[in-house]
Enzyme design. Structure first.
Site, PDB file in Angstrom:
ATOM      1  N   SER A  19       0.811  -1.230   0.000  1.00 13.65           N
ATOM      2  CA  SER A  19       0.000   0.000   0.000  1.00 13.65           C
ATOM      3  C   SER A  19       0.843   1.279   0.000  1.00 13.65           C
ATOM      4  O   SER A  19       0.482   2.252  -0.679  1.00 13.65           O
ATOM      5  CB  SER A  19      -0.959  -0.003   1.192  1.00 13.65           C
ATOM      6  OG  SER A  19      -1.898  -1.029   1.019  1.00 13.65           O
ATOM      7  N   LYS A  68      -8.807  -6.492  10.951  1.00 23.32           N
ATOM      8  CA  LYS A  68     -10.007  -6.070  10.202  1.00 23.32           C
ATOM      9  C   LYS A  68     -11.306  -6.247  11.003  1.00 23.32           C
ATOM     10  O   LYS A  68     -12.220  -5.435  10.882  1.00 23.32           O
ATOM     11  CB  LYS A  68     -10.099  -6.823   8.879  1.00 23.32           C
ATOM     12  CG  LYS A  68      -9.054  -6.379   7.860  1.00 23.32           C
ATOM     13  CD  LYS A  68      -9.278  -7.081   6.537  1.00 23.32           C
ATOM     14  CE  LYS A  68      -8.134  -6.842   5.580  1.00 23.32           C
ATOM     15  NZ  LYS A  68      -8.340  -7.505   4.282  1.00 23.32           N
ATOM     16  N   ASP A 103     -12.667  -3.894  -0.566  1.00 24.03           N
ATOM     17  CA  ASP A 103     -12.423  -5.076  -1.410  1.00 24.03           C
ATOM     18  C   ASP A 103     -13.604  -5.303  -2.352  1.00 24.03           C
ATOM     19  O   ASP A 103     -13.445  -5.855  -3.444  1.00 24.03           O
ATOM     20  CB  ASP A 103     -12.219  -6.335  -0.548  1.00 24.03           C
ATOM     21  CG  ASP A 103     -10.814  -6.397   0.035  1.00 24.03           C
ATOM     22  OD1 ASP A 103      -9.922  -5.699  -0.490  1.00 24.03           O
ATOM     23  OD2 ASP A 103     -10.618  -7.136   1.026  1.00 24.03           O
ATOM     24  N   ALA A 130     -14.801 -19.469   0.704  1.00 23.64           N
ATOM     25  CA  ALA A 130     -15.785 -18.867   1.607  1.00 23.64           C
ATOM     26  C   ALA A 130     -15.072 -18.206   2.782  1.00 23.64           C
ATOM     27  O   ALA A 130     -15.524 -18.267   3.924  1.00 23.64           O
ATOM     28  CB  ALA A 130     -16.791 -19.926   2.085  1.00 23.64           C
ATOM     29  N   TYR A 220      -2.839 -12.515  -6.163  1.00 22.81           N
ATOM     30  CA  TYR A 220      -1.988 -11.673  -7.025  1.00 22.81           C
ATOM     31  C   TYR A 220      -0.496 -11.971  -6.897  1.00 22.81           C
ATOM     32  O   TYR A 220       0.320 -11.268  -7.500  1.00 22.81           O
ATOM     33  CB  TYR A 220      -2.275 -10.179  -6.805  1.00 22.81           C
ATOM     34  CG  TYR A 220      -2.088  -9.692  -5.390  1.00 22.81           C
ATOM     35  CD1 TYR A 220      -3.152  -9.698  -4.503  1.00 22.81           C
ATOM     36  CD2 TYR A 220      -0.859  -9.223  -4.955  1.00 22.81           C
ATOM     37  CE1 TYR A 220      -3.003  -9.250  -3.213  1.00 22.81           C
ATOM     38  CE2 TYR A 220      -0.701  -8.762  -3.671  1.00 22.81           C
ATOM     39  CZ  TYR A 220      -1.786  -8.776  -2.795  1.00 22.81           C
ATOM     40  OH  TYR A 220      -1.615  -8.331  -1.517  1.00 22.81           O
TER      41      TYR A 220
END
Ligand code: NAP
Length: 278
Positions: A19, A68, A103, A130, A220
């Site tokens: 980031s 998070k 996201d 999931a 990624y």
């Protein structure tokens, strides 16, 4: 507010985050007097750090593992963060600490860039996984009006829990159902960690998909996963995880620095080079 505006990414650990490179590129490109830093904060210290975000000089923050869930509980989440069950972007709105989950728009933004007409072929989509990433993917698809999403997961109970969380659009499925589901799917999304560097491979036969199908991978590292490479060889359109990462960063930058930044080829190449080095 006067002086340099600053945002940060808070994690534990955080040093591998891409980031700072991404937001640093935009700060330079738009000639903004701003700063984006890394903050390594332990779970025990996280609540106090968030409560003093402004005192630390920040107008907002990105949140990564393992904070998070705590960030969601300690802020005022919007519908997306609440639905996904995790907050990854925070901003100060006066005295209020608000949050969202970017996201969702990251995933949809990458799909829009790769295949602008994907919505026309999305019913009957197959989502593998999931976990946290899959929650953002499935919520994004539902927000876009997709009415049937087959959620395939190794731990079947977690796919069933998706139906409870997101409603009847979700059809829980087992890994053994995949060949049959692919025969009728025109959108396939890998939202597991399979195919990621140092993880087991993802074994999927993309030849079962229709010739106009779109294949998306949230992984990624590597940049082009074996799934995406196979889909490309077949002439299918592909959306990659790096584009998702770049598109998810747009909203935070706009909230903190007041400019909606563009995801450019130059930025993609900058981050791609960084990933290739890793
Ligand atoms: P997570 O919550 O831990 O979920 C991992 C998922 O992968 C679960 O569905 C898990 O199934 C499945 N899985 C793991 N190992 C497996 C195996 N050997 N066989 C079958 N299934 C397996 O992780 P996450 O946060 O969703 O992250 C998943 C991937 O998405 C990571 O590679 C992450 O980097 C990527 N991601 C990318 C972005 C982006 O911006 N591009 C954003 C978010 C996440 P079980 O439930 O059965 O364990």
């Amino acid at each position: 507010m006067t002086g340099t505006r600053a945002a940060c990414i808070i994690g534990w650990p955080v040093k591998h985050s891409r980031s700072p490179k991404l937001h640093g590129y935009w700060l330079e490109r738009y000639r903004i007097d701003g700063d984006y830093r890394m903050e390594e904060v332990s779970p025990a210290d996280f609540p106090a750090f968030l409560a003093t975000l402004a005192a630390h000089g920040y107008v907002g923050a990105n949140i990564t593992i393992p904070h998070k869930d705590a960030a969601l509980a300690l802020s005022e989440p919007d519908d997306r963060a609440r639905a996904v069950g995790a907050a990854n972007t925070l901003w100060l709105d006066g005295d209020r600490l608000r949050s969202t989950n970017t996201d969702v728009e990251g995933f949809i933004g990458a799909l829009d860039a790769a295949a602008p007409d994907w919505r026309a072929r999305a019913d009957g989509a197959v989502v593998l996984g999931a976990g946290g990433g899959a929650r953002a993917v499935v919520y994004g698809l539902i927000e876009c009006g997709v009415t049937t999403i087959h959620v395939v997961n190794r731990t079947f109970e977690k796919a069933v829990a998706f139906r409870e969380r997101f409603g009847p659009a979700v059809r829980p499925a087992r890994w053994s159902d995949v060949p049959r589901l692919l025969d009728n799917a025109r959108l396939l999304v890998n939202a597991t960690s399979l195919g990621m560097a140092k993880q087991p491979p993802l074994d999927i036969d993309v030849n079962r998909l229709a010739p106009d199908a779109v294949v998306s991978d949230v992984v990624y590292v590597p940049l082009k996963t074996a799934l995406l490479a196979a889909a490309e060889r077949r002439g299918l359109r592909i959306a990659n995880g790096l584009d998702m990462l770049l598109h998810q960063a747009v909203r935070g930058f706009e909230l903190w620095f007041g400019v909606r930044p563009e995801v450019t080829r130059e930025l993609f190449d900058l981050l791609a080079a960084d990933i290739a080095k890793a």
